[in-house]
Design a protein around this motif. Sequence first.
Motif, short mmCIF file in Angstrom:
data_model
loop_
_atom_site.label_atom_id
_atom_site.label_comp_id
_atom_site.label_asym_id
_atom_site.label_seq_id
_atom_site.Cartn_x
_atom_site.Cartn_y
_atom_site.Cartn_z
N GLN A 186 0.85 -1.04 0.07
CA GLN A 186 -0.19 0.15 0.09
C GLN A 186 0.83 1.21 0.03
O GLN A 186 0.53 2.33 -0.83
N LYS A 187 2.02 1.23 0.66
CA LYS A 187 2.77 2.24 0.86
C LYS A 187 3.47 2.63 -0.62
O LYS A 187 3.64 3.55 -1.16
N SER A 240 1.49 4.03 -3.19
CA SER A 240 0.82 5.38 -2.83
C SER A 240 1.80 6.32 -3.25
O SER A 240 1.69 7.56 -2.95
N GLN A 241 2.91 6.20 -3.64
CA GLN A 241 3.98 6.92 -4.16
C GLN A 241 4.62 6.68 -5.64
O GLN A 241 4.63 5.51 -6.15
N MET A 292 -4.80 2.24 -6.34
CA MET A 292 -4.25 3.10 -5.57
C MET A 292 -3.38 3.90 -6.55
O MET A 292 -3.26 3.49 -7.83
N SER A 305 -0.39 2.45 -8.50
CA SER A 305 -0.49 1.05 -8.61
C SER A 305 0.06 0.69 -10.07
O SER A 305 -0.32 1.12 -11.14
#
Length: 354
Positions: free
Chosen positions: A61-62, A65-66, A102, A105
Amino acid sequence: MEKVKEVIANWANEEGLQTPDILSIDCTSLANTSEIFSKILGVSHSQKKYSCSTSSLKQLQKLYSQKQSIDTKMMLVIADELDYLITKDRAVLHDLFMLTTMPFSKCILLGVANAIDLADRFIPKLQSLNCKPKVITFCAYSKDQIVTILQERLRALPYTLFQPHAVELCAAKVAAASGDMRKALAVCRSAIEILKAERRDPISVIMVSLGGTEDQPKPAACDVITKEANNMVRIDVAAALSKVYKSPVVDTIQSLPQHQQIILCSVVKLFRGGKKDTTLGELNKYYADVCKSTSIPPVGIMELSSMCRVLDDQGIVKLGQAREDKLRRVTLKVDGADIVFALRGVRFFSNCLQ
């Protein structure tokens, strides 16, 4: 799986794109459902090190997210038996789909499940999470499709092992019961095993003889295999069908009282399309409709509940607990194809199951 990788690689080359990383997972092989996230993390970012104290899901997820580097590959996850990931709170399945939506993603999810209604059960929630999947439904094989596939397989042999009417019989029975191609292949395999057991010469030796050599031409099947009428191999497909579908469960179902058989017939009709459970109240409606269509007086829901408990004791259905009888969950504990096979010989049930 290798074919899938080959097709994707060819497509990427044609479009001038980078070939994605591919992870193929049989979800039934996972020690626990959340292990799928560590598998994805391990394949897509195997060279990076992450904190062991942080879960694989959190790390993914991290990561998604970037913004990622331009050379980061797309990740195609092919998850077979996706319905195995269904947990009580359904969090794993939701989190898996959420990874694809995301901001940064690069994950594409391709899920395969036998439960045709899986998407219907989860789409409302997934839609609210903005990750509604595209659903492609593959229907059960029809008789003609099964015949075509069997003929293609048999065409590779240098001799005629199954006559056309035998292939037709196999396909018709399997299509009527379940439409499962694996069952059709199992019937053919069983038919050969029956022939092997009945003959003095092992079928494997016969098949080798039929192969011939460079100095010895391949003989016709009738020259080597048999001296029976019409010089044809007689493989008992009907016996093979009985062997594949016959089981203690079939015997038990055939010996049940009529109303219990009607309940099972109703369950099969209700569960067509991939549905795996229902309430006793909904089953009662289907049961009453079947009885009405055949002019048989139905029993009340209390007696229906009692008969379902008997079927539960025999291991045919599972009856859950609830405050009210009509809310109790009913699931099948046997293959629906066994029920169809057990009851199909009776005209009454044959009409009901159509």
